[in-house]
Structure formats: C-alpha cells, structure tokens
Enzyme design. Structure first.
Site: not given
Lengths: 408, 408
Positions: B182, B193, B403, B408
C-alpha cells in the site's frame, strides 16, 4: 499575463543614488517583445568587486567567466541580458559573452576582464551575437535610468521589480548600499534564475569585499528556497565604487567595517525575501526556524528539509496545522534528531513537545496564524546549540499552472 | 471520493496461494468508516523473516520494534492497522503495539517477538487499545480471505489494491512468491506510508533471506520517489514459510537461490512500480535512467535529483520536452558531471549531446512520446560506467488538490 504576487510589497522602494554607479537600459529584443531587456551598469574607475555563483556544475559560460573575473578584484561594467540564459550553448555561447566583454571594454578603455556579464531566460539557445552587439551599442549611449527601470529590465517572469537599500557610517562618512535582484517567476520553459547586484559607494579592498559578500549570502540568498531546484546561472555580484571618500576598508578590524557589513547583509536579506515573495504561485511567505541542533550546519540542513518538503508546503497552502509533516521532514533530513525530544511550533504556539502532541492543545490561535500571509514554523531538536533560519513559500496550484500548463 | 489512478492496471492480478500463509481481515474501526481496517496474516511454524525499514529518524514504535524483531529471524504473524499510523505517540503508542503482540502471541502460543505489527494513517494519535483489542480478537477468528481483500484492507488512500506474484524452481520444487503493498495515495493529512509484504513458500535461512530482501529493495522500493518525502513508518517484510519442501537455502551458492532471488526481485519491482502508478495526482509514469556516471551510487543520486525535481516533474505533466530542466537537475545533484559531455534523451530520441542541442533536432517523435502514459528520460554523463534507474510520477494539480485543499 502575470498578476503581481499577493506577497509583493506595495511599491518599489526609494533607493539612493550610488556615486560611481550609472544605470542604463536598452532593447536587444532577445525575444519577440517590446521591452528593455539589456541592462548596462557603468562603474567608476577603481571599483572593486566580489561575487558568489551557482554551485550547479552545469553552469553557464557567464558563470564560468565571472568566477575567474572576480579574482581580479576590479569591475568597470555590468551587462545583464534578459530573455536568453545562454546556458548549455557550448563554445558559441561563450563567444557571445566574450564579444560583449570586448565591446564594452573598448568603449570604456578598460580590460575585458573588468566587464561582467549575466544572462537569464531560455536555455540551449546561444545568445545571438548580432542582437547582443546592437543592444549593447544602444545601451552604451542611452540616457541614465532609475533603479526601478534597471530592476524591471533584468527581470524575466518576475511579477514585481525588486530593490533594497541601507546605509552605514564608515569613519566620518555615510556610505550607501543599494541592490536589485530578479528571480523566481517562471513561465517560459526555463528554470528561474536568481541574479542579484549590490552596489556601495564605500571603498573596500576586494578580499574583504568578498568576505563580506560570502558571509552575507550564507544567511540570505543561500537560505531561501522555492522549489529546491538550482539554476545554472545564479549570480550575486557586489561592487564598491569607493566614491564616498572613506579610507579604504581592508580588514574586519577597520572602523566601520562591521557597520558596512550589516548594511550589505540587510540589503541581501531584503532582496532574498523579495525573491521568495515572488516564488511561483506563492500565497504564503514561510519562515522556518530550527533550534537545538547539534550544529548550525545541521540546523540548516533540517530547516531546508522542512522548507523543501512538498507535503509541508502544501499543508501551509491549505492552512493546515499539520505538524506530523514537519516531524516527517525533520526525520528525513539525515541529521541527528531524537523523536522523543522534538518540539514543533506554528507561529508562537508549541503544538508538540517531547515526541507527543501538547496536552490541551488549542488549535484556534494556530489556525488564525496560518490564515495570515506570513507563516512561521519552528522545530526545536533539543540536542545542542545549533540554529538556522530559512525562508520559503507554499506550494500551490499556481506553481503547477506556471510550470506545467505552459507548452514550449 | 477517490477516483482510480489513470495509471492503475486493469485489474488485481491472480496471486497463487502460498502454503503456510493464511490471510484474515476485520473491522477495528480506527476511523469513522465502515470497512475492514485490520489485517491478520498467520504464518506456519518455522517461517523465517527479513525486513527493511524507513531511514526516517522520527520513526514509529512499530518500526523500532520491527527492526529488533527481524534479528530473531522467526515470524508467526503479521498485524496491519489502517487509519492510524501510531507515529509520534511516545510510550502510549508503544504500549498499544506491545498489547497487540501479546494478544496474538497468546492465541498462537508463540513468542510476542514473532508477531510483527505495522500501522498507517493519522499521525500523533496513539492507537486506541480498546479498538485494537476488539479488532484483533475479531480477526483471529475470522474466515480466511483473498489476497485482494488483504491488499484492500492494508490500504488507506490508495486508489487501487496492489499485488504481484512470481515463481521459481528451487531444487526439484516450484516455489511461489506473492506480495501486496500500500502507499502513495494521500488525502488525509498524513504522509503517504509505504507498507509492503512479500511471502514465499520456499525454505530460506534468515540471514540469506535478509540479504535477498535488502538487495531486491535497492533496485525497487528504494528506487522510487513520488515527492521526495519519507514516511516515518515505511516497512517491507519478507516471510518464507518453508512449506514448499525444498532443502533450506542458506547461501547464494545453493541451487535455486538465484532463481528465488529473481522472483523476489520481480515481485518487489512490480509492487514498487504500482506504488508510483498510484502517486498522488499522477498522470504519467516516469522512468529516469542515468548512465555514464562515475559509479552506480553517483548515477542513482543524479537519477533521484532528476526524479525529485519539481521543474522536471511539472514539465512532464505539461508534456513539454524541456531538456534544460533535466540539465539543471543533473547539475544540482552535487555529483561529478561535465556540462560539455552530457547527453539528454526523451524516449529513444537524444535531444542534446556534448552540451549542445542536437543539430536538426526533430521534436515530433519526442512530443508523441511525451503524450503517452509512460515517459522515459535518459541522461548519459559520459564519465564512467555507473548507471541507475529510478521511477517517479509527474507533479500535477491533483497532487496539490490532495495535499493542500484538504483541511484537517
């Protein structure tokens, strides 16, 4: 059409005349445009010179020659070509530069090595000798012009003209420092080249002048980054005409040397910040301050890792207090850092300490700080005394539009 | 909603069952979502293990522990948490990982050190122990699932599930290699990640298995870049169950070791390419090949400088044959290079040689190449024998949207 950067100052600053410096501009028409694109700066006899140049090993002929010329310590003239960088053009590009040096030297009755040349613009196309010859001839006899006109003429894709000034007391004289710079706008399929020129009427020996410039550059032009890419033509030259009449400075111990250096550093920093404020697509001016590193050099590498991180730069563009991305950037720098001692700050608010989010962290003041035009990021490694500050801008759709949507 | 990357393969590949490997998934509900987010892989007794981990010094507890665990050489289980990276969470995060290790070890009757844990997702929030305990309990007793279900469950912002397989003859046995990975989708305010897991039924001693993985990783997972940012959690683990019944391989001289390595390398390369093909906003898959460097290491640094250059990546996004930006990137790498020997290629067409544009250069075939999904850039430094290939994707508005536009 280019819109003026939202981070630009309100107006071009008032710069003082520098005795022994005469500015002229002309049309060489290096591109299909109707604007001045050739700048000629005449410098009084006795002018000393210092220079710093790109570390890109694929540098232009102008840079190769300039590096050798500054060793002579004397400068009588500067020519700046805009619209053609003359980079990656082999011997043909070098011949064009040597032609310009010879033409100006003949006019002034000086050595060709005292004529400095810079070029910025499209890569891979030799500077056309005929256009250069006609443009230089026009510039040599043009009427003197203003700092702002010269600052506009050295620009290519800049969205505003950039200048700065300062003064200092040296002995019983007030000496002046003025400078112009271009860079970081990029619309043509070229890399952004930064060209900076600083002038003072102080009298300074070449060796000391070089030390002053090298030292000032470290904390200014070499502490900014827009996209981590390095032009093949970056150049900063510092000329000292000696017309102020001070006893020539030759050592840091001479009275006024520190004051002059402070003025030069102030001008260099101001110009460097303006380059960042004209970064492609920039909507935020970002200061990255790293403290507590094992050395200043280590701190600067960590600061640049943060400033060059696309994930940090996009987070700031999105006004997102994403301290995790700052942690990531610290960790990838390859420098000593301890995750469980690290602290991260936005503005004046510490959001993480000792490897953990701060207890009771209130995002309200951080969110307010990130909404502003000027954003400050701090990282305290808590390992030593090393510190560094670098400046960058955010990464926005504007950057992509400027650099990807254009077809050559 | 995430749209499938235009560079994704048509479908998830058919992967063979690997004897000794049982896959299960469950809902731990680490985020407010209704999907499986906890993967449990049970491995037969006698399984050996090798691992490579992020070099980011601010790594997660999972990475710190994993580095120690692989030294034991034995693996009985793997747990992957999706939705919370557990990075930068101090002792609380470490306690959560140790709880999972203990819970699985008790179930299997093995040592906790034989239970490997990875986590990916939001940073700075300790993995909730209650959710982890319930999720693991559900996974331990869940029905076995397919490779595709496991590949989907380890994913976070991936736009497609990624798997690859190969086989080799070792002695008189056919051994199988299958892997999932992934990474590189990034919408939540996290770093992407990369987590990769490769399994084989071959019998291989841990030391040789580690050599095979480290060697395979150099030319695959460590030769890709999306945005130069390095996660705090990157992990690749290789498990060998030994169920194929071949005499255990312990040395490169053993019959079949080279064949098994080739299969592992093929799977690693396939998975690494898929990560790039899912790069945020990617519209082009880019191969950068550098030859003629003074060493392979130098070639790789130059290739990464090209692959990480925002100016090169935006030029490819714009389908612009801007070889000047490639020259710039070669020059800024800090490696030996000679501007006047350098040659640049797009696809199979050399556009510049010996520091000059190629005479009579016809852009037509280059423009056609750049319009395709797969773009190849070559740089020949003509200084030595060193060469390297790395892979990246272009830099587009999609990257910025993913991005920067998210708050958030």
């Amino acid at each position: 059409m280019i819109t003026r950067s939202p981070l630009a100052p309100a107006a071009f600053p008032a710069l003082p005349a520098i005795a022994g410096v005469t500015l002229r501009v002309a049309r060489a028409r290096y591109k299909e445009w109707d604007r001045c694109d050739l700048t000629y700066v005449e410098l009084a006899p006795g002018t000393t010179v210092a220079g710093v140049f790109t570390r890109n090993v694929c540098c232009s002929s102008e840079v190769e020659l300039g590096r050798e010329q500054v060793k002579g310590g004397a400068g009588r003239a500067l020519i700046v070509n805009a619209g053609n960088s003359n980079a990656f053009t082999g011997y043909r590009g070098r011949e064009a530069v040597e032609q310009i040096m010879g033409q100006v030297a003949e006019h002034l009755g000086c050595a060709p090595q005292e004529v400095f040349v810079s070029s910025t613009g499209v890569i891979g196309v030799p500077l056309p000798k005929d256009k250069a010859r006609a443009g230089v001839a026009a510039a040599l006899t043009a009427a003197p012009c203003s700092w702002e006109a010269a600052a506009e003429t050295i620009g290519t894709t800049d969205t505003f003209a950039k200048g700065a000034a300062a003064s200092a007391i040296v002995g019983d004289r007030t000496v002046h420092v003025a400078g112009i710079v271009k860079g970081s706008g990029m619309i043509a399929p070229d890399m952004a080249t930064m060209l900076g020129y600083i002038f003072t009427d102080a009298a300074v020996a070449p060796a000391l002048l070089q030390e002053m410039l090298s030292r000032a550059t470290g904390g200014s032009f070499n502490s900014i980054t827009v996209d981590s890419d390095t032009s093949t033509s970056d150049t900063v030259l510092l000329f000292a005409t000696g017309q102020a009449g001070n006893p020539a400075l030759a050592s840091w111990d001479d009275a006024g040397a520190d004051a002059l250096y402070a003025a030069i550093r102030q001008v260099a920093l101001d110009l460097a910040h303006q380059v960042v404020r004209d970064g492609e697509g920039a909507s935020k001016f970002i200061e990255v301050r790293v403290t507590g590193a094992v050395s200043d050099e280590s701190a600067k590498r960590v600061a640049l890792a943060i400033a060059n991180s696309p994930l940090v730069k996009t987070a700031i563009a999105g006004e997102d207090a994403n301290w995790g991305r700052v942690v990531m950037a610290v960790g990838k720098a390859g420098e000593p850092a301890d995750r469980d001692r690290l602290a991260i700050r936005f503005g004046d608010v510490w959001v993480a300490k000792d490897g953990l989010p701060v207890d009771g962290y209130d995002e309200t003041p951080v969110a307010a700080h990130l909404k502003g035009r000027d954003v400050r990021i701090g990282a305290d490694l808590r390992l030593g005394e090393g510190c560094a500050t670098v400046w960058t801008c955010d990464l926005t759709h504007g950057y992509i539009s400027i650099n990807a949507d254009y077809r050559s």
